[in-house]
Design an enzyme around this catalytic site. Structure first.
Site, PDB file in Angstrom:
ATOM      1  N   GLU A 240       0.839  -1.219   0.000  1.00 42.77           N
ATOM      2  CA  GLU A 240       0.000   0.000   0.000  1.00 42.77           C
ATOM      3  C   GLU A 240       0.860   1.249   0.000  1.00 42.77           C
ATOM      4  OE1 GLU A 240      -1.539   3.529   1.403  1.00 42.77           O
ATOM      5  OE2 GLU A 240      -0.261   2.390   2.718  1.00 42.77           O
ATOM      6  N   GLY A 243       2.088   2.816  -3.412  1.00 40.21           N
ATOM      7  CA  GLY A 243       1.116   3.654  -4.135  1.00 40.21           C
ATOM      8  C   GLY A 243       0.948   5.007  -3.452  1.00 40.21           C
ATOM      9  N   GLU A 244       0.948   4.977  -2.134  1.00 42.00           N
ATOM     10  CA  GLU A 244       0.797   6.211  -1.344  1.00 42.00           C
ATOM     11  C   GLU A 244       1.930   7.181  -1.664  1.00 42.00           C
ATOM     12  OE1 GLU A 244       0.116   5.479   2.811  1.00 42.00           O
ATOM     13  OE2 GLU A 244       0.826   7.454   3.423  1.00 42.00           O
ATOM     14  N   ARG A 245       3.148   6.642  -1.728  1.00 37.87           N
ATOM     15  CA  ARG A 245       4.308   7.496  -1.987  1.00 37.87           C
ATOM     16  C   ARG A 245       4.269   8.070  -3.404  1.00 37.87           C
ATOM     17  NH1 ARG A 245       8.190   3.211   1.302  1.00 37.87           N
ATOM     18  NH2 ARG A 245       7.456   3.916   3.339  1.00 37.87           N
ATOM     19  N   GLY A 248       1.450  10.615  -3.659  1.00 39.54           N
ATOM     20  CA  GLY A 248       1.774  11.774  -2.819  1.00 39.54           C
ATOM     21  C   GLY A 248       2.756  12.696  -3.509  1.00 39.54           C
TER      22      GLY A 248
END
Ligand SMILES: Cc1cc2nc3c(=O)[nH]c(=O)nc-3n(C[C@H](O)[C@H](O)[C@H](O)COP(=O)(O)OP(=O)(O)OC[C@H]3O[C@@H](n4cnc5c(N)ncnc54)[C@H](O)[C@@H]3O)c2cc1C
Length: 382
Positions: A240, A243-245, A248
């Site tokens: 997860e 994808g967040e990085r 962001g």
């Protein structure tokens, strides 16, 4: 020329999102900043417009798109002029819900993923704790089997959307002795007894997004609240985080481009010593450097997203893109505020807000230092 991540169809989405963001979100940037949260209707409206599930399949209400579509949403929400809006929307559609799609049962997808895509349920993601941020393996929230399911105990902090979320994707320790194989994820309804928002955090930037500390005091969840495989939670949440990085940094770089363009315009119009301030060599060179670095960061993000789209799992590139992009964004914001002078420091231009919002990219979702840890390990030094 379009980067190969994008087709003309992606650009159509870009136009539609931009129109929506500029007309319905951007006019409220100042007001939502003051109020400490944007209103819930934004989720529902974006769900109705089909902007919350661009990468999910149509059977759950998504658009069946790809990473290019997600990057477009991330970049265009930056035009709201309020980093907190983009961040909260990204938590909803790119952080808390992709694990439900990847690891969830059909029933969980029906109950949590589909309503989140419609904007009817608000999601949050609970990883960080008072005693464990960078060191995810150090979390102390426990899940223990009961006769009817699981009992969860612990605290979570810095949880975006946490004040108003309907459910939380929660990372817990289900077996301390099992080390990295002892973590499990849960989908926890926030109205369950024992689930409490203990406080709303005040913070430097991203002020239009609510940030909560959560307490879980013997929260009993049914067996089917377990997301994915028992014991596999650490690996699942590391997936997860990639994808967040990526999303962001895409949003942050886009936000810095906007501030750059605004500053460039200002530097052409503002005069000092009988000349536009942009004509001083020191400022011209700053603009040249900023444009070069921003373009490099943007292309790095696009190349990385394309690599993932084409089947790679580009952890090293994601870490590099976040590290490099974050550093560039912070340098650009600093220089732009300086070029704006007093008007950069004044609230009315939005420059100081962007400067404050942008600082988070080097902390949230994994700090610069953690990115360097990941990169150096991939280079064989640790
Ligand atoms: C506005 C905001 C929103 C957030 N949203 C969420 C959310 O929705 N969900 C969620 O779970 N979390 C969220 N976070 C938490 C965020 O991901 C963490 O703050 C981040 O991972 C860093 O953890 P920490 O703050 O505990 O810092 P710490 O881990 O305490 O680190 C402190 C300092 O030590 C450094 N450090 C730590 N380990 C090392 C090392 N091995 N080598 C060198 N230096 C090191 C760090 O780089 C940092 O500079 C949010 C944070 C903020 C501020």
């Amino acid at each position: 020329m379009l980067h190969p991540l994008f087709t003309p169809e992606h650009e159509e989405l870009r136009t539609a999102v931009r129109q929506f963001v500029e007309s319905e979100l951007a006019p409220h940037a100042m007001e939502w900043e003051r109020e400490g949260a944007f209103p819930d209707w934004v989720f529902k409206r974006m769900g109705d417009l089909g902007f919350l599930g661009v990468r999910f399949p149509p059977e759950y209400g998504g658009q069946g798109g790809d990473w290019g579509h997600s990057i477009v949403i991330g970049e265009e929400t930056a035009r709201s002029g309020s980093g907190g809006v983009g961040m909260a929307i990204a938590v909803q559609s790119e952080m808390a819900t992709p694990p439900i799609f990847k690891f969830g049962t059909e029933d969980q997808k029906e109950r949590y993923l589909a309503p989140s895509i419609r904007g009817e349920k608000i999601a949050c993601l609970g990883i960080s704790e008072p005693n464990a941020g960078s060191d995810v393996a150090g979390i102390e929230t426990t899940s223990r089997r009961t006769s009817g399911g699981w009992a969860i105990n612990g605290r979570k902090i810095f949880i975006t959307n946490g004040v108003r979320a309907d459910f939380c994707l929660l990372v817990t320790r289900s077996d301390r002795a099992a080390g990295h194989e002892g973590f499990s994820l849960f989908l926890v309804d926030t109205d369950l007894p024992g689930f409490e928002v203990s406080r709303k955090l005040d913070k430097l930037g991203m002020r239009s997004s609510d940030t909560a500390e959560l307490v879980l005091d013997d929260v009993n969840v049914p067996a089917d609240a377990l997301l994915g495989e028992e014991g596999r939670g650490f690996i699942e949440i590391m997936w997860e985080l990639q994808g967040e990085r990526l999303i962001g940094v895409a949003g942050s770089v886009a936000g810095a481009w906007l501030v750059f363009e605004k500053t460039l315009q200002y530097a052409k119009e503002r005069h000092a010593f009988g000349r536009p301030i942009g004509s001083f060599q020191v400022n011209r060179h700053k603009f040249a450097t900023m444009a070069t670095e921003l373009e490099a960061a943007r292309q790095f993000v696009y190349d990385t997203a394309l690599a993932w789209e084409r089947g790679e799992y580009p952890v090293k590139q994601i870490s590099m893109a976040k590290l490099y992009g974050g550093l560039v964004v912070n340098r650009v914001m600093n220089e732009c505020l300086q070029i704006f002078g007093g008007m950069g420091y004044a609230t009315e231009t939005g420059i100081e807000r962007a400067w404050r919002d942008s600082r988070l990219i080097r902390i949230g979702g994994g700090t610069d230092e953690i990115m360097r840890e990941v990169i150096s390990k991939s280079l064989g030094v640790w």
